[in-house]
Enzyme design. Structure first.
Site, short mmCIF file in Angstrom:
data_model
loop_
_atom_site.label_atom_id
_atom_site.label_comp_id
_atom_site.label_asym_id
_atom_site.label_seq_id
_atom_site.Cartn_x
_atom_site.Cartn_y
_atom_site.Cartn_z
N SER A 64 -7.85 9.20 -104.47
CA SER A 64 -6.83 9.50 -103.46
C SER A 64 -7.41 10.20 -102.25
CB SER A 64 -5.72 10.37 -104.07
OG SER A 64 -5.01 9.66 -105.05
N HIS A 69 -4.69 15.40 -102.50
CA HIS A 69 -5.15 16.34 -103.52
C HIS A 69 -4.84 17.78 -103.10
CE1 HIS A 69 -8.23 13.20 -105.05
NE2 HIS A 69 -7.17 13.22 -105.83
N ASP A 151 -3.16 5.19 -123.28
CA ASP A 151 -1.98 4.87 -122.48
C ASP A 151 -1.33 6.17 -122.02
OD1 ASP A 151 0.51 4.11 -121.48
OD2 ASP A 151 0.82 2.56 -122.99
N GLY A 152 -1.46 6.44 -120.73
CA GLY A 152 -0.97 7.70 -120.20
C GLY A 152 0.52 7.89 -120.34
#
Length: 237
Positions: A64, A69, A151-152
Site C-alpha cells: 500500500s 499506512h 484464509d484470513g
C-alpha cells in the site's frame, strides 16, 4: 494531498508523511523509520520504493501507499503502545503480503507483544517472510512476528483474542464473524468495507461488551480485491 515526488531515503519519505500531516504519533514515526520500505518491494521496484504510492508485489497484489499506512498507524497508535497496556499486545494482520505493515506493528509492540501476519497466497507468505528476514530480522529471531498461510476470513485462533486486527482487503458482506469473535472486548479492527451503493470506506471498529462492533467511517478508499471472494485475494500491505 500526498505528493508523488520521489525521495531518496526512507527517512525522507517519513519526513514527507510528517510534513503533510499524515502522521503525528512519535512512536509510530520511529517505527516507520526502522522499517525501510526498500526491503519490502520487488527488486525491479527498488528505485521507486520511496514514492508515496502503492507498488505491485506480484500475484495481483500491492504494498500500500505509505500515506495509507501512516493513516492506519494514527488510528491504532494507542492500541499498539505497550506503555498504555497492562498485558502483552496481540495483533493479527490479515493479508500480510509484503510483510511491511506486519513488521511496523511488530516494532511497535516489540517489548512483549506478538504480531501474526496471515496470507493466503503461498508465494507471498515466502515473500513477506523473506522481506522481514532481510529488513528486520530481529522480529523473527525474537518471535515477535510470524507469517502463516491461511484464509484470513477465519482469523488465526492460536494467538486470539487480539487487541488489534488489521485487514487489507475490502469486505463486501460486512466484517467476517470470525474476526469479530477473535477480537478482544475493547479491541480495534481497521478494515475497508464496501457499501450497497458500491462505495468503499475505511472503517475503524471497536468491540463492545455485548460482542458487537461500534464502527466509524474514516475515509473513502478504492480497493480492487475483496475478502468475500471465493478465492481470497487481498490488497496487500
Amino acid at each position: 494531498m500526498s505528493s508523488w515526488t520521489k525521495k531518496p531515503t526512507n527517512d525522507s519519505l517519513v519526513d514527507q508523511l510528517v510534513s503533510e500531516g499524515n502522521i503525528e504519533d512519535e512512536k509510530s514515526i520511529s517505527a516507520l523509520r526502522k522499517v525501510d520500505r526498500k526491503f519490502y518491494v520487488l527488486e525491479k521496484n527498488k528505485s521507486s520504493a520511496y514514492f508515496d504510492r502503492p507498488l505491485g508485489i506480484g500475484h495481483e497484489a500491492t504494498i500500500s501507499a505509505p500515506h495509507m499506512h501512516a493513516m492506519t498507524l494514527e488510528l491504532l497508535k494507542d492500541d499498539l503502545n505497550p506503555d498504555l497496556k497492562e498485558e502483552p499486545i496481540s495483533v493479527l494482520d490479515v493479508g500480510s503480503g509484503s510483510g511491511f505493515f506486519t513488521a511496523v506493528m511488530g516494532v511497535l509492540v516489540s517489548r512483549n507483544g506478538k504480531v501474526v501476519g496471515i496470507e493466503h497466497i503461498p508465494k507471498l507468505v515466502e515473500f513477506g517472510s523473506s522481506n522481514i528476514k532481510n529488513g528486520n530480522p530481529e522480529l523473527l529471531e525474537k518471535g515477535i512476528v510470524k507469517i502463516v498461510e491461511g484464509d484470513g476470513r477465519l482469523g488465526y485462533e492460536e494467538n486470539a483474542p487480539y487487541d488489534v486486527i488489521h485487514v487489507g482487503a475490502c469486505a463486501k458482506n460486512g466484517v467476517p464473524e470470525k474476526l469479530i469473535e477473535q477480537l478482544k472486548v475493547g479491541g480495534k479492527i481497521v478494515i475497508p468495507v464496501e457499501k450497497s451503493t458500491g462505495r468503499q470506506y475505511l472503517e475503524c471498529g471497536i468491540k463492545k461488551k455485548n460482542g458487537k462492533l461500534e464502527t466509524s467511517q474514516i475515509c473513502g478508499v478504492r480497493i480492487s480485491f475483496t475478502i468475500d471472494s471465493p478465492i481470497f485475494k487481498v490488497r496487500c500491505n
